[in-house]
Motif scaffolding. Structure first.
Motif, PDB file in Angstrom:
ATOM      1  N   UNK A   1       0.846  -1.194   0.000  1.00 39.71           N
ATOM      2  CA  UNK A   1       0.000   0.000   0.000  1.00 39.71           C
ATOM      3  C   UNK A   1       0.876   1.237   0.000  1.00 39.71           C
ATOM      4  N   UNK A   2       0.403   2.309  -0.643  1.00 39.27           N
ATOM      5  CA  UNK A   2       1.209   3.538  -0.672  1.00 39.27           C
ATOM      6  C   UNK A   2       1.423   4.086   0.740  1.00 39.27           C
ATOM      7  N   UNK A   3       0.502   3.810   1.660  1.00 43.82           N
ATOM      8  CA  UNK A   3       0.684   4.252   3.045  1.00 43.82           C
ATOM      9  C   UNK A   3       1.915   3.607   3.658  1.00 43.82           C
ATOM     10  N   UNK A   4       2.153   2.329   3.358  1.00 45.44           N
ATOM     11  CA  UNK A   4       3.311   1.631   3.921  1.00 45.44           C
ATOM     12  C   UNK A   4       4.619   2.146   3.348  1.00 45.44           C
ATOM     13  N   UNK A   5       4.593   2.630   2.089  1.00 45.19           N
ATOM     14  CA  UNK A   5       5.829   3.074   1.431  1.00 45.19           C
ATOM     15  C   UNK A   5       6.032   4.581   1.580  1.00 45.19           C
ATOM     16  N   UNK A   6       4.992   5.360   1.280  1.00 42.51           N
ATOM     17  CA  UNK A   6       5.114   6.815   1.246  1.00 42.51           C
ATOM     18  C   UNK A   6       4.682   7.483   2.548  1.00 42.51           C
ATOM     19  N   UNK A   7       4.062   6.722   3.441  1.00 38.93           N
ATOM     20  CA  UNK A   7       3.584   7.318   4.681  1.00 38.93           C
ATOM     21  C   UNK A   7       2.311   8.127   4.493  1.00 38.93           C
ATOM     22  N   UNK A   8       1.674   8.004   3.323  1.00 40.48           N
ATOM     23  CA  UNK A   8       0.446   8.742   3.017  1.00 40.48           C
ATOM     24  C   UNK A   8      -0.543   7.771   2.385  1.00 40.48           C
ATOM     25  N   UNK A   9      -1.823   7.845   2.822  1.00 36.46           N
ATOM     26  CA  UNK A   9      -2.821   7.068   2.109  1.00 36.46           C
ATOM     27  C   UNK A   9      -3.158   7.780   0.802  1.00 36.46           C
ATOM     28  N   UNK A  10      -3.967   7.137  -0.040  1.00 39.59           N
ATOM     29  CA  UNK A  10      -4.194   7.671  -1.386  1.00 39.59           C
ATOM     30  C   UNK A  10      -4.821   9.064  -1.379  1.00 39.59           C
ATOM     31  N   UNK A  11      -5.879   9.344  -0.584  1.00 38.43           N
ATOM     32  CA  UNK A  11      -6.431  10.714  -0.585  1.00 38.43           C
ATOM     33  C   UNK A  11      -5.401  11.765  -0.168  1.00 38.43           C
ATOM     34  N   UNK A  12      -4.582  11.455   0.843  1.00 37.71           N
ATOM     35  CA  UNK A  12      -3.558  12.412   1.269  1.00 37.71           C
ATOM     36  C   UNK A  12      -2.483  12.574   0.197  1.00 37.71           C
ATOM     37  N   UNK A  13      -2.149  11.470  -0.476  1.00 37.80           N
ATOM     38  CA  UNK A  13      -1.149  11.519  -1.539  1.00 37.80           C
ATOM     39  C   UNK A  13      -1.603  12.423  -2.678  1.00 37.80           C
ATOM     40  N   UNK A  14      -2.899  12.389  -2.989  1.00 39.47           N
ATOM     41  CA  UNK A  14      -3.428  13.220  -4.070  1.00 39.47           C
ATOM     42  C   UNK A  14      -3.356  14.699  -3.738  1.00 39.47           C
ATOM     43  N   UNK A  15      -3.279  15.024  -2.441  1.00 43.41           N
ATOM     44  CA  UNK A  15      -3.318  16.434  -2.030  1.00 43.41           C
ATOM     45  C   UNK A  15      -1.953  16.991  -1.661  1.00 43.41           C
TER      46      UNK A  15
END
Length: 607
Positions: A179-193
């Motif tokens: 999941x992007x949360x595990x790699x980037x530290x952000x879930x998808x909605x937060x990543x989009x912003x």
């Protein structure tokens, strides 16, 4: 396309007869007299196509086909089964075993030619697609920035070689399916912003990365491609630049102070009366030295402001004494330019109190007044206008110069921005004054804007607004807060002005900046969010980020980069700036805020 074809048949005559037909069509042939011999050949080299007899002793064609498919894996080798048996059962069994086609014995030469031509075209197309896919894979793997492809759930579907050098938040290597949360530290909605994130590199260090995100669709499935640009080197260069500018500026200030002191003494007659020509030269040198001193001060302030190292001392202060001091400080410059300074500030009155840093407010007013004087023709007047209501004070500086070029308005508050007209260039300047003014105003909690001209030749008018301190500061909360997100500075200023009668409008250039404002004003939450997807990346991603920030509060789109159909799909109300004016915007905003206002009243009425 000429093919390399393996013919497998245990009967010598039929094997060589088929080989002659294939050779006559221009293809290369290799022969195998049994299933085991064919599998042995396939271990060393895969042909383009196999012509396989089904009825062979020991290992029949059905089993050879099954084993061939296990051997070739994902690489497709067409298999055409041949047999003299009658009936469809053995054809069906061959196809179930993995054969692609069937030819009856004796083989019809015309049918054989047609089938080989067909499979040759398919294999040629497959080869081109494979080369293109490999080319795209090689290009992706040779991009130095990590590139991730996410599905609609935010899981990693694909990545390039550079991305494999990243670690997950738990320190483990990145894997497909994470999941992007595990790699980037952000879930998808937060990543989009978010415009940036912190990632752990293979050496274990945390580094800042810029996020470049695009949305695309494959059939009905949504995917996101994220490009991560390492900002470590850029940030280091920026720090080195700031340190260099600060060091050089400090080193220049010391000798310049001595030079200015000596020039002042000479011009004042400390070394004896100077002849008129020498006195004029000394005064020219002194004025240019003071201008250089101002430039050094600007560079020092810029490095401190951008590095968040400029300490402001904010406290409630009466406005009118500060304005009178600013006017007095710039009177000499106005006299030399032949420009009058007009104002209506009452003598001896303190005026409203604003929460300011007095020294930096004087610097701000000096920038605005000196700019207005510089661009005003001799004989004209610069006006300082103050308007105060129950919530804020607005200070405007208006000149009668050539005004602001429309193409320059959008970038006038950016660093090193200058209009390109020759008349402006003649006035000099570094393009830092308005940029520093904007940073100072924002750090003191105010807003700065350039008013739209009332008519041609009406000059320029710059305004700053600050909320009132003390009692009036508590009254200002009676107006609801609205957050407006738009990449265009001029549109942000216009919306702010149009909605000022009914709301306090805070502006953000992008979703990340809006997120920071939401945290800053958590005690007085926003009643409505307005946004434009223009220049914000993927429009649907921006809408998802806007809804995330709204957290159930009303949100609307205000921009012409989308249409009604898109907004209906995104589930957000929309207004077109091109087809509406301030009255329509005001009406829609008030309508959207009504439910929230009613709910707030109900909450306040609860015992």
């Amino acid at each position: 396309m000429f093919l390399e074809i393996l013919i497998v048949d245990d009967i010598f005559e039929s094997r060589h007869e088929l080989a002659e037909q294939v050779t006559a069509l221009g293809h290369r042939v290799s022969l195998a007299d049994s299933g085991m011999a064919a599998l042995a050949l396939l271990q060393h080299r895969l042909p383009d196509l196999v012509l396989l007899d089904l009825l062979m002793p020991e290992l029949d064609g059905f089993e050879v086909t099954r084993r061939l498919r296990e051997l070739t894996g994902r690489h497709w080798v067409p298999v055409i089964a041949t047999s003299g048996l009658q009936g469809e059962e053995h054809v069906i069994q061959a196809l179930k075993s993995g054969a692609d086609d069937y030819l009856s014995r004796p083989v019809n030469p015309h049918l054989l030619e047609a089938k080989l031509r067909h499979y040759g075209a398919v294999l040629a197309l497959q080869s081109r697609l494979a080369r293109r896919a490999q080319r795209e894979r090689d290009i992706l793997d040779n991009i130095l920035d990590p590139v991730l492809t996410l599905n609609a759930s935010g899981n990693i579907e694909e990545c390039n070689r550079s991305a494999l050098g990243l670690l997950r938040q738990d320190g483990q290597p990145l894997r497909l399916g994470d999941a992007c949360l595990a790699v980037l530290g952000l879930d998808l909605p937060a990543l989009l912003a978010q415009p940036e994130c912190q990632l752990r590199a293979a050496d274990g260090t945390l580094r800042p990365f810029e996020l470049g995100l695009s949305e695309w669709r494959e059939a009905l499935h949504v995917h996101y491609t994220v490009v991560l640009h390492d900002l470590s080197a850029q940030r280091q260069v920026e720090r080195m630049k700031d340190e260099f500018l600060a060091t050089v500026s400090h080193e220049l200030r010391t000798p310049l102070t001595s030079v200015l002191g000596a020039l002042g003494l000479l011009a004042g007659g400390a070394a004896g009366a100077l002849p008129a020509p020498a006195l004029a030269l000394a005064q020219v040198a002194q004025r240019n030295g003071e201008r250089l001193s101002g430039l050094i001060d600007d560079v020092l302030d810029l490095t401190k402001l951008e590095g968040d190292r400029l300490q402001l001392y904010l406290r409630p202060q009466p406005l009118y004494p500060l304005l009178r001091e600013a006017l007095a400080a710039n009177q000499g410059y106005a006299d030399r330019a032949g420009v009058r300074l007009l104002h209506g500030i009452p003598e001896q009155e303190a005026g409203p109190e604003l929460r300011l840093d007095g020294e930096r407010f004087l610097q701000l007013m000096a920038n605005l007044l000196s700019n207005a004087i510089k661009h005003s023709p001799p004989g004209e007047a610069v006006r300082l206008i103050v308007s105060v209501d129950a919530y804020c004070a607005r200070i405007s500086v208006r000149d009668r110069g050539p005004g602001i070029a429309p193409a320059f308005r959008a970038r006038m508050f950016e660093k090193f921005s200058q209009a390109d007209g020759s008349d402006r260039r003649a006035q000099g300047g570094t393009g830092l004054g308005l940029y520093i003014s904007r940073l100072l105003v924002e750090r003191m909690g105010g807003r700065i804007s350039a008013d739209e001209p009332q008519d041609a030749g009406s000059g320029a008018c710059f305004s700053v607004e600050f909320e009132l301190a003390g009692r009036a500061q508590t009254e200002v909360t009676a107006l609801p807060r609205i957050l407006h997100i738009d990449a265009d500075l001029e549109i942000r200023e216009r919306v702010q002005r149009w909605l000022s009668p009914v709301a306090l409008v805070d502006s953000a250039a992008h979703l990340g900046q809006a997120d920071a404002l939401l945290a800053l004003h958590a005690d007085t939450p926003y009643r409505l969010l307005i946004g434009s997807p223009q220049d914000q990346g993927a429009a649907l991603a921006f809408c998802a980020g806007l809804r995330r920030l709204a957290q159930g509060r009303p949100a609307m789109l205000y921009g012409d980069s989308v249409d009604q159909a898109f907004c209906k799909e995104a589930g957000l109300p929309w207004l077109s700036p091109a087809r509406s004016g301030p009255a329509e915007l005001l009406a829609m905003v008030q309508q959207l805020m009504k439910p929230a206002a009613s709910q707030q009243a109900k909450e306040q009425a609860k015992p």
